[in-house]
Design a protein around this motif. Structure first.
Motif, PDB file in Angstrom:
ATOM      1  N   SER A 293     -74.509 -25.722  28.853  1.00 46.30           N
ATOM      2  CA  SER A 293     -73.431 -24.740  28.918  1.00 46.30           C
ATOM      3  C   SER A 293     -73.082 -24.591  30.395  1.00 46.30           C
ATOM      4  CB  SER A 293     -73.892 -23.410  28.325  1.00 46.30           C
ATOM      5  OG  SER A 293     -75.020 -22.921  29.035  1.00 46.30           O
ATOM      6  N   MET A 294     -72.460 -23.494  30.762  1.00 47.67           N
ATOM      7  CA  MET A 294     -72.065 -23.310  32.156  1.00 47.67           C
ATOM      8  C   MET A 294     -73.083 -22.501  32.950  1.00 47.67           C
ATOM      9  SD  MET A 294     -69.448 -25.123  32.091  1.00 47.67           S
ATOM     10  CE  MET A 294     -68.901 -24.862  33.778  1.00 47.67           C
ATOM     11  N   HIS A 295     -74.316 -22.354  32.453  1.00 45.41           N
ATOM     12  CA  HIS A 295     -75.331 -21.632  33.209  1.00 45.41           C
ATOM     13  C   HIS A 295     -75.564 -22.364  34.533  1.00 45.41           C
ATOM     14  CE1 HIS A 295     -79.059 -19.742  34.412  1.00 45.41           C
ATOM     15  NE2 HIS A 295     -78.956 -18.885  33.415  1.00 45.41           N
ATOM     16  N   PRO A 296     -75.489 -21.667  35.677  1.00 43.58           N
ATOM     17  CA  PRO A 296     -75.576 -22.345  36.981  1.00 43.58           C
ATOM     18  C   PRO A 296     -76.903 -23.056  37.234  1.00 43.58           C
ATOM     19  CG  PRO A 296     -75.658 -19.945  37.239  1.00 43.58           C
ATOM     20  CD  PRO A 296     -75.259 -20.221  35.822  1.00 43.58           C
ATOM     21  N   LEU A 297     -77.993 -22.591  36.612  1.00 39.94           N
ATOM     22  CA  LEU A 297     -79.280 -23.250  36.802  1.00 39.94           C
ATOM     23  C   LEU A 297     -79.230 -24.700  36.321  1.00 39.94           C
ATOM     24  CD1 LEU A 297     -82.293 -23.200  37.523  1.00 39.94           C
ATOM     25  CD2 LEU A 297     -82.744 -22.172  35.282  1.00 39.94           C
ATOM     26  N   LEU A 298     -78.435 -24.945  35.273  1.00 39.65           N
ATOM     27  CA  LEU A 298     -78.362 -26.282  34.689  1.00 39.65           C
ATOM     28  C   LEU A 298     -77.598 -27.270  35.570  1.00 39.65           C
ATOM     29  CD1 LEU A 298     -77.640 -25.140  31.031  1.00 39.65           C
ATOM     30  CD2 LEU A 298     -79.780 -26.091  31.899  1.00 39.65           C
ATOM     31  N   ASN A 299     -76.853 -26.757  36.548  1.00 36.31           N
ATOM     32  CA  ASN A 299     -76.136 -27.644  37.459  1.00 36.31           C
ATOM     33  C   ASN A 299     -77.082 -28.425  38.366  1.00 36.31           C
ATOM     34  OD1 ASN A 299     -73.637 -26.831  36.480  1.00 36.31           O
ATOM     35  ND2 ASN A 299     -73.457 -25.171  37.947  1.00 36.31           N
ATOM     36  N   PHE A 300     -78.333 -27.968  38.450  1.00 34.97           N
ATOM     37  CA  PHE A 300     -79.292 -28.623  39.337  1.00 34.97           C
ATOM     38  C   PHE A 300     -80.174 -29.617  38.581  1.00 34.97           C
ATOM     39  CE2 PHE A 300     -78.006 -24.739  41.405  1.00 34.97           C
ATOM     40  CZ  PHE A 300     -77.761 -25.166  42.705  1.00 34.97           C
ATOM     41  N   ILE A 301     -79.852 -29.842  37.304  1.00 37.80           N
ATOM     42  CA  ILE A 301     -80.500 -30.930  36.571  1.00 37.80           C
ATOM     43  C   ILE A 301     -79.822 -32.231  36.989  1.00 37.80           C
ATOM     44  CG2 ILE A 301     -80.931 -31.931  34.305  1.00 37.80           C
ATOM     45  CD1 ILE A 301     -81.008 -29.167  33.146  1.00 37.80           C
TER      46      ILE A 301
END
Length: 487
Positions: A293-301
């Protein structure tokens, strides 16, 4: 031709250059604009980190505000770009234009600028500095409406993050740990996109469509929302894909104790979804994939997990987005009622039927319990159904998505029929990418302070919702402590 609300530049009594409106009145104090700015700033609490200034004028107030609150973010509003162009005659304005903490907005762009820049979890309370001399020269009703609309959207988003921020962070870390043990899909599996993709939600109108689905089952590729998955299963209809985004424990009930072969369905989860569902389905030997989703934590995967849109937060949107990106030309949505039909909240066969039957008694029968669910928020009579403001927002979000893709659609008898002419952008294998959990943790630990704050914004919103008076250092300390405990 000058389309600005300003028409002249003159010196104040103190020698400062000031803009004057077309009616001859000054934006700032003609006698002492610096003292006026200092007086305004003295009334501001030091805890503010985000400001809106209505009217740039001479720029003296903005200059002094930046000096008093050097770490703050400031949005300045002018009537139009023509006003900024006119005010650039002032040397001070050109200097201020180079400040990275200032957003120069207009009445036409303020709604978008506010939504893109004001993050309550990051900045805390917003302070609007109203310049009455400027307000009297513009369309204040239009400005007030756009600011109010933006703040309402931001407020709802912040409230959601405050409620779910801690849960989402826990779920993401837990699901990332679980993913390495999930069954991966056989790359030889092909999806027949010539079939009609049938997206099934859990609205009460599905009850009247069950027989139709059974008769035409071979013509459909069924993508079920988590609540609809149990409805279909209880009617002996196998879903091809089941999708879930709900992070709450209650979503576990959508999948457990069903009489079906779980291995015949592909399960796709948002990383924010409930990990207990994933654990249960692993034990059933199910095939499980994930999306972002757009959760910002997931952008660092670092891995290439795909994104599915959920619009304003509805799983039906994610299921539709999946069908569109997989390349299905013909898509039909059933059960996206966005309201209550004949006094019913959901179709038959959800876990609520079993749960409410068990808790029912002579004083409080199951019908009364369902009525409590229906009346938990204010109801709105809308055409042939009863609905709520939230459900209407979900419906608008879905229809905006359909329009944004240029899709052709008809909404007939609580079903959407969509013709998709966009290009295929995903395969089912894209949801089963390789992922190394240890590499992700190393990446997290290497983030600098600014990156870490962005990654964990929803959790900060949760902390700020509990205690809005903590310093940034205290938020970050609590944040790190919780994250280290999870990983």
């Amino acid at each position: 031709m000058n389309n600005s609300i300003y028409s002249n530049i003159k010196e104040s009594k103190t020698g400062d250059l000031l803009p004057f409106f077309t009616d001859g009145k000054s934006m700032d104090s003609f006698y002492n604009p610096v003292k006026e700015a200092e007086s305004i700033i003295l009334q501001l609490e030091k805890s503010y980190n985000f400001f809106i200034i209505t009217g740039l004028g001479s720029g003296i107030l903005l200059k002094n505000l930046l000096q008093s609150f050097p770490e703050s973010k400031i949005i300045v509003i002018e009537n139009s770009q023509a006003d900024y162009d006119y005010l650039k005659q002032l040397p001070l304005i050109n200097t201020l234009y180079n400040n990275k903490n200032v957003i120069f907005s207009t009445i036409s762009s303020i709604k978008e600028d506010l939504q893109n820049n004001y993050i309550p979890a990051l900045y805390g309370e917003l302070k609007i500095i109203q310049r009455q001399s400027w307000i009297s020269h513009i369309n204040f009703e239009e400005l007030n409406l756009k600011v109010s609309e933006a703040l309402n959207i931001i407020s709802n988003d912040f409230a959601t993050q405050s409620f779910f921020g801690k849960l989402w962070q826990y779920n993401i870390i837990k699901n990332l740990k679980l993913y390495k043990n999930c069954n991966k899909i056989d790359n030889k599996i092909q999806i027949d996109i010539n079939k009609t993709a049938l997206v099934v939600a859990a609205g009460p109108s599905v009850d009247s469509k069950i027989d139709l689905i059974k008769k035409q089952r071979n013509n459909y590729f069924i993508i079920a929302t988590d609540t609809a998955f149990s409805i279909l299963s209880n009617n002996n209809i196998q879903s091809d894909i089941a999708i879930s985004i709900d992070g709450q424990n209650v979503s576990y009930n959508h999948f457990n104790n069903l009489k079906q072969n779980y291995s015949n369905t592909i399960f796709l989860f948002d990383f924010c979804a409930n990990p207990n569902c994933v654990s249960y389905l692993q034990k059933k030997n199910a095939t499980i994939g994930f999306f972002k989703s757009m959760h910002p934590l997931l952008n660092f995967i670092q891995n290439d997990f795909k994104i599915l849109s959920s619009g304003s937060g509805t799983i039906t949107m994610s299921a539709l987005d999946l069908a569109v990106q997989l390349g299905f030309k013909n898509i039909e949505i059933l059960g996206a009622d966005f309201g209550y039909i004949n006094g019913k909240s959901y179709a038959k066969g959800t876990y609520l039927d079993t749960l409410y039957q068990k808790s029912a008694n002579k004083i409080e029968p199951s019908e009364l319990i369902f009525d409590k669910l229906l009346f938990r928020t204010n109801l709105i009579k809308n055409e042939s159904k009863v609905t709520t403001k939230l459900l209407l927002n979900y419906q608008q979000s879905l229809e905006n998505y359909v329009k944004s893709y240029g899709l052709e659609f008809k909404n007939e008898n609580y079903s959407y029929k969509i013709t998709n002419n966009s290009k295929k952008s995903l395969t089912i294998n894209d949801f089963f990418t390789d992922f190394k959990y240890d590499d992700f943790i190393c990446k997290l630990k290497s983030l600098n302070k600014e990156q870490l704050v962005v990654a964990l914004l929803p959790y900060i919103a949760f902390l700020r919702g509990k205690n809005s008076k903590l310093s940034w250092e205290e938020y970050l300390k609590k944040e790190n402590k919780n994250l280290l405990r999870l990983i």
